[in-house]
Enzyme design. Sequence first.
Site, PDB file in Angstrom:
ATOM      1  N   ASP A 132       7.590   4.242  54.797  1.00  0.00           N
ATOM      2  CA  ASP A 132       7.154   5.622  54.981  1.00  0.00           C
ATOM      3  C   ASP A 132       7.777   6.095  56.291  1.00  0.00           C
ATOM      4  OD1 ASP A 132       5.887   7.992  55.609  1.00  0.00           O
ATOM      5  OD2 ASP A 132       3.868   7.274  55.123  1.00  0.00           O
ATOM      6  N   VAL A 133       8.733   7.011  56.203  1.00  0.00           N
ATOM      7  CA  VAL A 133       9.502   7.395  57.385  1.00  0.00           C
ATOM      8  C   VAL A 133       8.679   8.172  58.405  1.00  0.00           C
ATOM      9  CG1 VAL A 133      11.720   7.361  56.180  1.00  0.00           C
ATOM     10  CG2 VAL A 133      10.388   9.491  56.272  1.00  0.00           C
TER      11      VAL A 133
ATOM     12  N   ASP B 174      11.841   3.131  50.010  1.00  0.00           N
ATOM     13  CA  ASP B 174      11.129   4.263  49.426  1.00  0.00           C
ATOM     14  C   ASP B 174       9.657   4.026  49.663  1.00  0.00           C
ATOM     15  OD1 ASP B 174      10.215   6.350  47.370  1.00  0.00           O
ATOM     16  OD2 ASP B 174      12.387   6.439  47.154  1.00  0.00           O
TER      17      ASP B 174
ATOM     18  N   TYR C 204      10.294  24.027  53.767  1.00  0.00           N
ATOM     19  CA  TYR C 204      11.444  23.165  53.479  1.00  0.00           C
ATOM     20  C   TYR C 204      12.693  23.662  54.207  1.00  0.00           C
ATOM     21  CZ  TYR C 204      14.606  20.292  50.621  1.00  0.00           C
ATOM     22  OH  TYR C 204      15.536  19.377  50.200  1.00  0.00           O
TER      23      TYR C 204
ATOM     24  N   ALA D  69      21.438  19.750  42.748  1.00  0.00           N
ATOM     25  CA  ALA D  69      21.897  18.476  42.179  1.00  0.00           C
ATOM     26  C   ALA D  69      21.001  18.086  41.009  1.00  0.00           C
ATOM     27  CB  ALA D  69      21.886  17.379  43.228  1.00  0.00           C
TER      28      ALA D  69
END
Length: 267
Positions: free
Chosen positions: A83-84, A55, A175, A208
């Site tokens: 950090d992707v 994360d 998004y 969710a």
Amino acid sequence: MTAPRVALPEPDYVPPHDLLAGQVVVLTAAAGAGIGVATARRCLEEGARAVVISDTHERRLAETAAMLVADFGSGRVAAARCDVTDPAQVESLLNAAEPFGGVDVMINNAGLGGTASILEMTDEQWAAVLRVTLDGTFHCVRAAGRRMVSAGTQGVIVNNASVVGWRAQEGQAHYAAAKAGVMALTRCAAMDLAEHGIRVNAVSPSLATHPFLAKVTTPELLAELEGREAFGRAAQPWEIANVIVFLASGYSSYMTGEVVSVSSRHP
């Protein structure tokens, strides 16, 4: 307008069946209390040899790792900040799996949301969501795919998309575009990696339950969204995790390039 559905009771937690016995799982965006940590827990319950979680929030990541270690032992859990959006950090994350034997299953859960009308959305808002949600997933798929090919591992990659990638939703242009991109990336990467025996699939959750959901929406909107679901309630994170584990397991051995909707919403 269709009347809201009455909420049905939540199901009992499904017992494990050793679906990931011996596998090394790497999982992004696993801190906190959402789908990521539920998936990490489910993978460990299903017999994974090790789970490497990541994360960007160091404190929450450390707390999540400590919780999993307390429940499953230190020899099966590792954590690495990642950090992707930075390919070098993605490589470092995968390096953290090497002491366990290297990645067998890569679960790409990292994403960034937000709400803004297309009329008011800034270039920065658009770019930030695309950079984390789509670019970040690409970085992880590419890096994990390369390692699996190099190791001769017939591994599995599971991406987290969203039903918003299919459905129009006000204020979600960035998004939705990013998640639709994740779906397309999943299908194309599956074809590129099929000759190596590597499968690539995605889940597409609807609503969710998440403890931070209340911070980004109103109780009225949340109740409205839940009322649109066929079961009249949001999914529990572990219900999404179950489908992720299914896609990571041998039970889905002939599935690749698929996007599985995890939703009960009626039209």
